[in-house]
Design a protein around this motif. Structure first.
Motif, mmCIF file in Angstrom:
data_model
loop_
_atom_site.group_PDB
_atom_site.id
_atom_site.type_symbol
_atom_site.label_atom_id
_atom_site.label_comp_id
_atom_site.label_asym_id
_atom_site.label_seq_id
_atom_site.Cartn_x
_atom_site.Cartn_y
_atom_site.Cartn_z
ATOM 1 N N LEU A 48 -12.467 -8.187 13.162
ATOM 2 C CA LEU A 48 -12.778 -9.458 13.818
ATOM 3 C C LEU A 48 -14.262 -9.810 13.652
ATOM 4 O O LEU A 48 -14.606 -10.966 13.408
ATOM 5 C CB LEU A 48 -12.413 -9.369 15.307
ATOM 6 C CG LEU A 48 -11.887 -10.656 15.930
ATOM 7 C CD1 LEU A 48 -10.565 -11.042 15.304
ATOM 8 C CD2 LEU A 48 -11.733 -10.524 17.434
ATOM 9 N N ASN A 49 -15.108 -8.785 13.768
ATOM 10 C CA ASN A 49 -16.549 -9.029 13.653
ATOM 11 C C ASN A 49 -16.953 -9.420 12.238
ATOM 12 O O ASN A 49 -17.895 -10.200 12.049
ATOM 13 C CB ASN A 49 -17.340 -7.795 14.102
ATOM 14 C CG ASN A 49 -17.238 -7.586 15.605
ATOM 15 O OD1 ASN A 49 -16.836 -8.487 16.338
ATOM 16 N ND2 ASN A 49 -17.586 -6.401 16.058
ATOM 17 N N ILE A 50 -16.243 -8.895 11.251
ATOM 18 C CA ILE A 50 -16.524 -9.301 9.865
ATOM 19 C C ILE A 50 -16.095 -10.757 9.669
ATOM 20 O O ILE A 50 -16.843 -11.566 9.142
ATOM 21 C CB ILE A 50 -15.830 -8.355 8.858
ATOM 22 C CG1 ILE A 50 -16.578 -7.010 8.851
ATOM 23 C CG2 ILE A 50 -15.807 -8.968 7.459
ATOM 24 C CD1 ILE A 50 -15.898 -5.915 8.058
ATOM 25 N N ILE A 51 -14.909 -11.086 10.170
ATOM 26 C CA ILE A 51 -14.432 -12.469 10.044
ATOM 27 C C ILE A 51 -15.378 -13.422 10.787
ATOM 28 O O ILE A 51 -15.642 -14.525 10.331
ATOM 29 C CB ILE A 51 -12.981 -12.600 10.572
ATOM 30 C CG1 ILE A 51 -12.031 -11.816 9.659
ATOM 31 C CG2 ILE A 51 -12.550 -14.065 10.643
ATOM 32 C CD1 ILE A 51 -10.601 -11.687 10.187
ATOM 33 N N GLY A 52 -15.920 -12.954 11.904
ATOM 34 C CA GLY A 52 -16.839 -13.781 12.688
ATOM 35 C C GLY A 52 -18.286 -13.699 12.233
ATOM 36 O O GLY A 52 -19.170 -14.252 12.887
ATOM 37 N N MET A 53 -18.525 -12.987 11.141
ATOM 38 C CA MET A 53 -19.872 -12.857 10.568
ATOM 39 C C MET A 53 -20.876 -12.262 11.549
ATOM 40 O O MET A 53 -22.058 -12.556 11.514
ATOM 41 C CB MET A 53 -20.362 -14.210 10.042
ATOM 42 C CG MET A 53 -19.537 -14.681 8.853
ATOM 43 S SD MET A 53 -19.743 -16.421 8.462
ATOM 44 C CE MET A 53 -18.834 -17.182 9.815
ATOM 45 N N LEU A 54 -20.365 -11.414 12.434
ATOM 46 C CA LEU A 54 -21.251 -10.629 13.297
ATOM 47 C C LEU A 54 -21.609 -9.325 12.594
ATOM 48 O O LEU A 54 -22.512 -8.605 12.989
ATOM 49 C CB LEU A 54 -20.561 -10.306 14.632
ATOM 50 C CG LEU A 54 -20.321 -11.474 15.564
ATOM 51 C CD1 LEU A 54 -19.483 -11.040 16.762
ATOM 52 C CD2 LEU A 54 -21.635 -12.082 16.042
ATOM 53 N N ASP A 55 -20.833 -9.007 11.548
ATOM 54 C CA ASP A 55 -21.026 -7.768 10.803
ATOM 55 C C ASP A 55 -20.718 -8.065 9.331
ATOM 56 O O ASP A 55 -20.025 -9.043 9.031
ATOM 57 C CB ASP A 55 -20.058 -6.694 11.355
ATOM 58 C CG ASP A 55 -20.572 -5.282 11.102
ATOM 59 O OD1 ASP A 55 -21.500 -5.126 10.284
ATOM 60 O OD2 ASP A 55 -20.016 -4.349 11.714
#
Ligand code: ADP
Ligand code: MG
Length: 237
Positions: A48-55
């Motif tokens: 989810l964080n990759i999709i949300g560009m948090l990671d």
């Protein structure tokens, strides 16, 4: 809308490394309501964080809205996030010393929208969430369900194309969870793409597709039509 091809992610801490996502292939269409299930540590939040560009991912291709996302500077990532993504977390992530209206208005503050305008918009979203009379209360004066509705209003205020929700009902009782899920379904009906990470079968069963992660791999994807059957088999197990 969201296309992932052979996405890999490894975390390094000191001398140890942990391969958390092991070749994720996934396509999510605009307007879909999808859930992600899997045991703790299976990589749901990382995905989810990759999709949300948090990671960042280490390898593979990730496209959001036909744009290839890779090696984004923090500034560029923030730009895309503001433009496309709304986040909802289990722990609400509200700012405790700001009132409900200010919490909802926060994304517009970062977009440099003048105070009057952003507060007006925040009031509209509070109203939509049935929280207008709580506008001047602090988060700790609200119930869990109200806090999550507040967080959803904050996620919606920048008119995102995608809502990413990481165990949004994880801290709520079952009745309140159903209430919150109903809101997600209404948002979905308005055309927004929604990804929900959840442990709860009842929540997942309300979505169009259930993606099951296991040890960093997609174990199965259960489509709408198979849902009922799957739920029954789960209850029998
Ligand atoms: P889930 O959300 O499915 O419970 P996560 O994606 O949060 O799983 O985490 C997957 C694994 O990666 C876990 O073992 C977790 O401890 C580890 N992990 C998550 N984030 C980090 C990080 N920033 N640094 C190191 N390890 C991490
Ligand atoms: Mg998680």
């Amino acid at each position: 809308m969201i296309v992932l091809k052979d996405i890999n992610k490894t975390y390094y801490t000191g001398k140890t490394s942990l391969h958390v996502l092991k070749g994720i292939d996934l396509k999510i269409n605009q307007g879909e309501l999808v859930s992600i299930m899997g045991s703790s540590g299976s990589g749901k939040s990382t995905l989810l964080n990759i999709i949300g560009m948090l990671d960042n991912h280490d390898s593979g291709d990730f496209c959001l809205n036909d744009e290839k996302i890779e090696h984004l500077s923090e500034k560029k990532a923030a730009f895309y996030r503001n433009k496309f993504i709304g986040f909802v977390f289990q722990s609400f992530n509200l700012i405790s010393f700001k009132n409900a209206m200010e919490n909802v208005a926060l994304p517009l503050y970062y977009q440099k929208v003048p105070r009057k305008l952003r507060n007006k918009s925040a009031m509209e979203y509070l109203e939509k969430m049935g929280l207008a009379e709580w506008a001047h209360h602090l988060p700790n004066e609200l119930s869990g369900g109200q806090k999550q509705r507040l967080a959803i209003a904050r996620a919606l205020i920048s008119r995102p194309k995608v809502i990413l929700a990481d165990e949004p009902t994880g801290a709520l009782d079952s009745e309140t969870s159903i209430e919150v899920m109903k809101i997600f379904k209404e948002i979905h009906a308005s055309g927004i793409t929604i990804l929900i990470v959840t442990h709860e079968r009842e929540i997942a069963a309300e979505t169009e597709r259930i993606i099951r992660l296991k040890d960093g791999r997609i174990e199965s994807i259960i489509e709408n039509g198979q849902r009922k059957k799957w739920l029954e088999s789960q209850h029998m197990a």
